[in-house]
Write an enzyme that holds these catalytic residues in place. Sequence first.
Site, PDB file in Angstrom:
ATOM      1  N   GLU A 170       6.003   8.226   1.838  1.00 39.50           N
ATOM      2  CA  GLU A 170       5.107   9.095   1.094  1.00 39.50           C
ATOM      3  C   GLU A 170       4.219   8.290   0.147  1.00 39.50           C
ATOM      4  O   GLU A 170       4.568   7.166  -0.234  1.00 39.50           O
ATOM      5  CB  GLU A 170       5.947  10.087   0.269  1.00 39.50           C
ATOM      6  N   HIS A 197       0.826   9.843   4.954  1.00 40.96           N
ATOM      7  CA  HIS A 197       2.124   9.177   5.136  1.00 40.96           C
ATOM      8  C   HIS A 197       2.326   8.744   6.582  1.00 40.96           C
ATOM      9  O   HIS A 197       1.768   9.322   7.514  1.00 40.96           O
ATOM     10  CB  HIS A 197       3.287  10.023   4.592  1.00 40.96           C
ATOM     11  N   ASP A 243      12.266   7.949  11.673  1.00 42.79           N
ATOM     12  CA  ASP A 243      12.829   8.624  10.508  1.00 42.79           C
ATOM     13  C   ASP A 243      13.721   9.802  10.893  1.00 42.79           C
ATOM     14  O   ASP A 243      13.780  10.200  12.058  1.00 42.79           O
ATOM     15  CB  ASP A 243      11.692   9.088   9.576  1.00 42.79           C
ATOM     16  N   ASN A 295      -1.165  13.774   3.956  1.00 45.95           N
ATOM     17  CA  ASN A 295      -1.364  12.974   2.743  1.00 45.95           C
ATOM     18  C   ASN A 295      -1.386  11.476   3.052  1.00 45.95           C
ATOM     19  O   ASN A 295      -1.243  10.656   2.163  1.00 45.95           O
ATOM     20  CB  ASN A 295      -0.283  13.298   1.705  1.00 45.95           C
TER      21      ASN A 295
HETATM   22  C1  GLP Z   1       6.237  14.213   9.639  1.00 50.31           C
HETATM   23  C2  GLP Z   1       6.870  12.942  10.227  1.00 50.31           C
HETATM   24  C3  GLP Z   1       5.838  11.920  10.578  1.00 50.31           C
HETATM   25  C4  GLP Z   1       4.692  12.636  11.264  1.00 50.31           C
HETATM   26  C5  GLP Z   1       3.975  13.506  10.282  1.00 50.31           C
HETATM   27  C6  GLP Z   1       2.922  14.397  10.907  1.00 50.31           C
HETATM   28  O1  GLP Z   1       6.674  14.533   8.382  1.00 50.31           O
HETATM   29  N1  GLP Z   1       7.854  12.330   9.396  1.00 50.31           N
HETATM   30  O2  GLP Z   1       6.404  10.909  11.400  1.00 50.31           O
HETATM   31  O3  GLP Z   1       3.764  11.700  11.772  1.00 50.31           O
HETATM   32  O4  GLP Z   1       4.850  14.226   9.457  1.00 50.31           O
HETATM   33  O5  GLP Z   1       3.501  15.454  11.579  1.00 50.31           O
HETATM   34  P1  GLP Z   1       2.698  16.323  12.637  1.00 50.31           P
HETATM   35  O6  GLP Z   1       2.518  15.430  13.831  1.00 50.31           O
HETATM   36  O7  GLP Z   1       3.595  17.482  12.938  1.00 50.31           O
HETATM   37  O8  GLP Z   1       1.416  16.695  12.021  1.00 50.31           O
END
Ligand code: GLP
Length: 245
Positions: free
Chosen positions: A143, A138, A67, A136
């Site tokens: 989302e 995702h 993404d 959440n």
């Molecule tokens: C982000 C990314 C995800 C990631 C998630 C958790 O928004 N788009 O790919 O897995 O949120 O992030 P983190 O690893 O910083 O907790």
Amino acid sequence: MKIIQVKDYEEMSKKAAAVLAAKVVSDPECVLGLATGSTPEGAYRFLVEWYEKGLLDFSGITTMNLDEYKGISKENEQSYYYFMKKHLFSKVNIKENQTCIPDGEEEDGEKVCREYEELIQSVHGVDLQLLGIGRNGHIGFNEPCGEFMKRCHCVTLTESTIEANKRFFESEDQVPRQAYTMGIGTIMSADRILLLASGEEKAEALYQAVCGPITPNVPASILQLHDQVTIIADEAAMSKMNYQS
Ligand code: GLP
């Protein structure tokens, strides 16, 4: 689903890097699906370390990132483009034209997503997809919503994700409100999936993803239907599951 519980972030990172490294060694022309966020940073650190020791060769590897924020320039330190360069691509011998990330600078979301999906098809899909998990539930930027979005699409970020990701920006106002992401179908098309989770703030999402019903309200729960999923999670992220079992 295979679940590997480890002690902490460091052990999770090392084991995840070992899974990725094994793939790079055994299939030097494979397609890796990569993730951003604080979760995979440690794994990338180990890969760089092992590359510097001469143990890994990335010259034949292709990468497809999950993404990217919409409306963010590549030079912006918070772009996923910048993140990948900083943590991995500039430090190993991967070929730049074999690293793919949705174009966050392109305003035409329909174009970005169609072209990114075609790009993934053109390399015959992802062999090993690395995932983190949002608080959440995702995955990528899929989302919680009323349906599983199949293919790459432009998503409006939820308040919960903006709140979680604001720590990387100077202020909440600067967090982009939209992003381009692989769809759930795109992610599920990968041959193998490796999901990482660390920290207590991921415990509920992980519990719902693994033990709860399969629902687009918890996008990661779809992984229950994939037969090659490995989860590496530390004790804190597993706390809810251990408590329930
Ligand atoms: C982000 C990314 C995800 C990631 C998630 C958790 O928004 N788009 O790919 O897995 O949120 O992030 P983190 O690893 O910083 O907790």
